[in-house]
Design a protein around this motif. Structure first.
Motif, PDB file in Angstrom:
ATOM      1  N   SER A   1       7.266  71.635  44.187  1.00 29.20           N
ATOM      2  CA  SER A   1       6.574  70.584  44.903  1.00 29.20           C
ATOM      3  C   SER A   1       6.869  70.685  46.397  1.00 29.20           C
ATOM      4  O   SER A   1       8.018  70.797  46.802  1.00 29.20           O
ATOM      5  N   HIS A   2       5.803  70.642  47.210  1.00 25.84           N
ATOM      6  CA  HIS A   2       5.992  70.673  48.664  1.00 25.84           C
ATOM      7  C   HIS A   2       6.749  69.438  49.124  1.00 25.84           C
ATOM      8  O   HIS A   2       7.683  69.537  49.923  1.00 25.84           O
TER       9      HIS A   2
ATOM     10  N   SER B   1      -6.307  66.016  50.199  1.00 26.21           N
ATOM     11  CA  SER B   1      -6.185  65.249  48.963  1.00 26.21           C
ATOM     12  C   SER B   1      -6.225  63.747  49.251  1.00 26.21           C
ATOM     13  O   SER B   1      -6.005  63.307  50.381  1.00 26.21           O
ATOM     14  N   GLU B   2      -6.467  62.967  48.185  1.00 24.17           N
ATOM     15  CA  GLU B   2      -6.435  61.507  48.319  1.00 24.17           C
ATOM     16  C   GLU B   2      -5.042  61.034  48.715  1.00 24.17           C
ATOM     17  O   GLU B   2      -4.896  60.085  49.490  1.00 24.17           O
ATOM     18  N   GLN B   3      -4.014  61.687  48.180  1.00 22.44           N
ATOM     19  CA  GLN B   3      -2.648  61.311  48.508  1.00 22.44           C
ATOM     20  C   GLN B   3      -2.374  61.524  50.001  1.00 22.44           C
ATOM     21  O   GLN B   3      -1.729  60.690  50.641  1.00 22.44           O
ATOM     22  N   ALA B   4      -2.858  62.618  50.544  1.00 22.37           N
ATOM     23  CA  ALA B   4      -2.672  62.883  51.973  1.00 22.37           C
ATOM     24  C   ALA B   4      -3.455  61.880  52.814  1.00 22.37           C
ATOM     25  O   ALA B   4      -2.989  61.461  53.874  1.00 22.37           O
TER      26      ALA B   4
ATOM     27  N   LEU C   1       9.043  59.939  54.101  1.00 30.68           N
ATOM     28  CA  LEU C   1       8.407  58.885  53.316  1.00 30.68           C
ATOM     29  C   LEU C   1       7.327  59.532  52.466  1.00 30.68           C
ATOM     30  O   LEU C   1       6.433  60.204  52.994  1.00 30.68           O
ATOM     31  N   ILE C   2       7.420  59.356  51.157  1.00 31.97           N
ATOM     32  CA  ILE C   2       6.424  59.885  50.225  1.00 31.97           C
ATOM     33  C   ILE C   2       5.509  58.741  49.795  1.00 31.97           C
ATOM     34  O   ILE C   2       5.984  57.736  49.278  1.00 31.97           O
ATOM     35  N   VAL C   3       4.217  58.929  50.015  1.00 30.74           N
ATOM     36  CA  VAL C   3       3.229  57.910  49.687  1.00 30.74           C
ATOM     37  C   VAL C   3       2.549  58.304  48.383  1.00 30.74           C
ATOM     38  O   VAL C   3       2.076  59.427  48.244  1.00 30.74           O
ATOM     39  N   LYS C   4       2.501  57.378  47.433  1.00 29.87           N
ATOM     40  CA  LYS C   4       1.841  57.656  46.143  1.00 29.87           C
ATOM     41  C   LYS C   4       0.414  57.179  46.164  1.00 29.87           C
ATOM     42  O   LYS C   4       0.025  56.329  46.870  1.00 29.87           O
TER      43      LYS C   4
ATOM     44  N   ILE D   1       8.759  62.010  58.607  1.00 30.28           N
ATOM     45  CA  ILE D   1       7.692  62.796  57.995  1.00 30.28           C
ATOM     46  C   ILE D   1       7.080  61.951  56.886  1.00 30.28           C
ATOM     47  O   ILE D   1       7.798  61.412  56.041  1.00 30.28           O
ATOM     48  N   ILE D   2       5.751  61.850  56.887  1.00 25.66           N
ATOM     49  CA  ILE D   2       5.051  61.107  55.834  1.00 25.66           C
ATOM     50  C   ILE D   2       4.145  62.084  55.096  1.00 25.66           C
ATOM     51  O   ILE D   2       3.321  62.766  55.716  1.00 25.66           O
ATOM     52  N   LEU D   3       4.313  62.149  53.788  1.00 27.45           N
ATOM     53  CA  LEU D   3       3.519  63.052  52.951  1.00 27.45           C
ATOM     54  C   LEU D   3       2.972  62.295  51.755  1.00 27.45           C
ATOM     55  O   LEU D   3       3.606  61.351  51.264  1.00 27.45           O
ATOM     56  N   GLY D   4       1.839  62.749  51.267  1.00 28.94           N
ATOM     57  CA  GLY D   4       1.331  62.240  50.002  1.00 28.94           C
ATOM     58  C   GLY D   4       2.075  62.906  48.872  1.00 28.94           C
ATOM     59  O   GLY D   4       2.483  64.065  48.973  1.00 28.94           O
ATOM     60  N   ASN D   5       2.279  62.175  47.803  1.00 26.75           N
ATOM     61  CA  ASN D   5       2.896  62.736  46.609  1.00 26.75           C
ATOM     62  C   ASN D   5       1.971  63.825  46.088  1.00 26.75           C
ATOM     63  O   ASN D   5       0.786  63.598  45.907  1.00 26.75           O
ATOM     64  N   THR D   6       2.497  65.002  45.863  1.00 26.19           N
ATOM     65  CA  THR D   6       1.644  66.118  45.451  1.00 26.19           C
ATOM     66  C   THR D   6       0.994  65.841  44.107  1.00 26.19           C
ATOM     67  O   THR D   6       1.602  65.260  43.220  1.00 26.19           O
TER      68      THR D   6
END
Length: 142
Positions: free
Chosen positions: A125-126, A13-16, A139-142, A108-113
């Protein structure tokens, strides 16, 4: 807190992709090892309901193994110490608990689902699960 092992979860995904970029930037500035993983979600309910077999997961695993390579190449081009893994299993448990504990992950860095409200009600939500259940910083990246 000093971050020496940073994990980024990928899913195409773009978020990832944005999370990957942030992970590279942080890894570079902190001289940390960047772990990138892409998990083929194995859902036992789908297995039994739809008769999904091992060949299905093997094919997905092989596809994802090819899709993760450009990320590894990008990280190596930035002179980062990178470790990549493609795994098959429960995304939430692997991201929140198993992989971080086995590899002593600090962040841990994840994209916002990008799932919609109905999907969130059904599967959850993962990223939300990881935030609630991880023993390290997230850290959740939007």
């Amino acid at each position: 807190m000093t971050y020496k092992r940073i994990l980024v979860g990928l899913d195409g995904s773009e978020q990832a992709d944005r999370a990957f970029k942030v992970g590279c930037d942080l890894s570079k500035s902190l001289s940390a090892t960047l772990y990138i993983i892409w998990i083929v979600n194995r859902d036992r309910g789908i297995d039994s309901s739809f008769g999904v077999n091992e060949d299905f997961y093997r094919d997905l695993y092989n596809q994802i193994t090819q899709r993760i390579k450009p990320y590894v190449d990008q990280a190596q081009a930035q002179k980062l110490n990178v470790v990549s893994k493609v795994l098959v299993g429960n995304i939430k448990v692997i991201l929140a608990k198993e992989f971080p504990q086995e590899n002593q992950i600090d962040l841990i860095i994840l994209g916002n689902t990008g799932i919609n409200v109905v999907e969130k009600m059904i599967q959850g939500s993962h990223s939300g699960y990881v935030v609630r259940h991880s023993s390290c910083d997230v850290l959740i990246v939007k």
